[in-house]
Design a protein around this motif. Structure first.
Motif, PDB file in Angstrom:
ATOM      1  N   ALA A  51      84.428  59.108  63.311  1.00  0.00           N
ATOM      2  CA  ALA A  51      85.085  59.773  64.442  1.00  0.00           C
ATOM      3  C   ALA A  51      85.290  58.812  65.603  1.00  0.00           C
ATOM      4  O   ALA A  51      86.317  58.864  66.283  1.00  0.00           O
ATOM      5  CB  ALA A  51      84.255  60.981  64.884  1.00  0.00           C
ATOM      6  N   THR A  52      84.336  57.918  65.827  1.00  0.00           N
ATOM      7  CA  THR A  52      84.479  56.924  66.887  1.00  0.00           C
ATOM      8  C   THR A  52      85.612  55.952  66.573  1.00  0.00           C
ATOM      9  O   THR A  52      86.431  55.635  67.439  1.00  0.00           O
ATOM     10  CB  THR A  52      83.159  56.158  67.079  1.00  0.00           C
ATOM     11  N   GLN A  55      88.870  57.814  67.056  1.00  0.00           N
ATOM     12  CA  GLN A  55      89.235  57.971  68.461  1.00  0.00           C
ATOM     13  C   GLN A  55      89.809  56.675  69.027  1.00  0.00           C
ATOM     14  O   GLN A  55      90.834  56.691  69.709  1.00  0.00           O
ATOM     15  CB  GLN A  55      88.036  58.406  69.295  1.00  0.00           C
ATOM     16  N   ALA A  56      89.172  55.556  68.738  1.00  0.00           N
ATOM     17  CA  ALA A  56      89.680  54.274  69.228  1.00  0.00           C
ATOM     18  C   ALA A  56      91.071  53.991  68.664  1.00  0.00           C
ATOM     19  O   ALA A  56      91.966  53.536  69.376  1.00  0.00           O
ATOM     20  CB  ALA A  56      88.717  53.147  68.867  1.00  0.00           C
ATOM     21  N   CYS A 118      77.641  55.607  69.597  1.00  0.00           N
ATOM     22  CA  CYS A 118      78.982  56.155  69.367  1.00  0.00           C
ATOM     23  C   CYS A 118      79.327  57.212  70.402  1.00  0.00           C
ATOM     24  O   CYS A 118      80.462  57.279  70.878  1.00  0.00           O
ATOM     25  CB  CYS A 118      79.087  56.738  67.961  1.00  0.00           C
ATOM     26  N   LEU A 119      78.364  58.046  70.763  1.00  0.00           N
ATOM     27  CA  LEU A 119      78.604  59.048  71.796  1.00  0.00           C
ATOM     28  C   LEU A 119      78.978  58.387  73.119  1.00  0.00           C
ATOM     29  O   LEU A 119      79.944  58.769  73.775  1.00  0.00           O
ATOM     30  CB  LEU A 119      77.367  59.939  71.970  1.00  0.00           C
ATOM     31  N   CYS A 122      82.467  56.891  72.857  1.00  0.00           N
ATOM     32  CA  CYS A 122      83.515  57.917  72.902  1.00  0.00           C
ATOM     33  C   CYS A 122      83.745  58.421  74.328  1.00  0.00           C
ATOM     34  O   CYS A 122      84.885  58.632  74.746  1.00  0.00           O
ATOM     35  CB  CYS A 122      83.174  59.080  71.988  1.00  0.00           C
ATOM     36  N   ASN A 125      85.520  55.593  76.113  1.00  0.00           N
ATOM     37  CA  ASN A 125      86.901  55.523  75.641  1.00  0.00           C
ATOM     38  C   ASN A 125      87.762  56.587  76.306  1.00  0.00           C
ATOM     39  O   ASN A 125      88.904  56.328  76.686  1.00  0.00           O
ATOM     40  CB  ASN A 125      86.969  55.719  74.128  1.00  0.00           C
ATOM     41  N   THR A 126      87.235  57.794  76.416  1.00  0.00           N
ATOM     42  CA  THR A 126      87.994  58.882  77.021  1.00  0.00           C
ATOM     43  C   THR A 126      88.316  58.586  78.480  1.00  0.00           C
ATOM     44  O   THR A 126      89.445  58.805  78.926  1.00  0.00           O
ATOM     45  CB  THR A 126      87.216  60.206  76.892  1.00  0.00           C
TER      46      THR A 126
END
Length: 148
Positions: A51-52, A55-56, A118-119, A122, A125-126
């Protein structure tokens, strides 16, 4: 590409994505198991990492398809994708070369801390994505004419 060539390329890409997803999940699950994670949590480890990466990749694609104001966010996400590929290759290599049943304590701590990392990534990143997508003040402000 058009016609059957284009459709063939799309189906080949989908098949490769499916196979690589299954392999990545199995390798990631095994790595989490070797690190000593409880069996009921080992399936979450590869999903969180994937998922990470997703997202990237998504943010990179969205910024690359629009006019990125400054370009630094696009390069950040591209660099992050390359970093995650290196991490995935290193993790898979570790699984394939591991002779013992468990990883060392240091490697286990690193592997089990990846979901929390990863959290954080993320969330970061957001924030970067939302700031990069926000129009600059000079772009959105109407031009003001001064009387002469």
């Amino acid at each position: 590409m058009s016609g059957w060539t284009g459709r063939g390329a799309v189906w080949a890409a989908l098949a490769l994505m499916g196979l690589s997803s299954v392999a990545s999940f199995l390798f990631g699950r095994e790595l989490a198991e070797l690190a000593g994670m409880p069996l009921y949590l080992t399936g979450l480890w590869p999903i969180i990492v994937a998922a990470t990466v997703f997202q990237a990749g998504l943010f990179y694609a969205l910024l690359a398809s629009t006019r990125d104001r400054g370009g630094s966010a696009r390069w950040y996400f591209a660099g992050q994708l390359m970093l995650w590929v290196v991490v995935a290759v290193a993790g898979n290599t570790l699984i394939l070369t591991q002779d013992v049943q468990r990883l060392s304590a240091t490697v286990s701590v690193v592997v089990t801390s990846v979901p929390m990392l990863c959290l954080l990534i993320c969330l970061y990143n957001t924030v970067i994505f939302l700031r990069a997508r926000r129009p600059r003040r000079s772009d959105s402000a109407p031009a003001v004419r001064t009387p002469e």
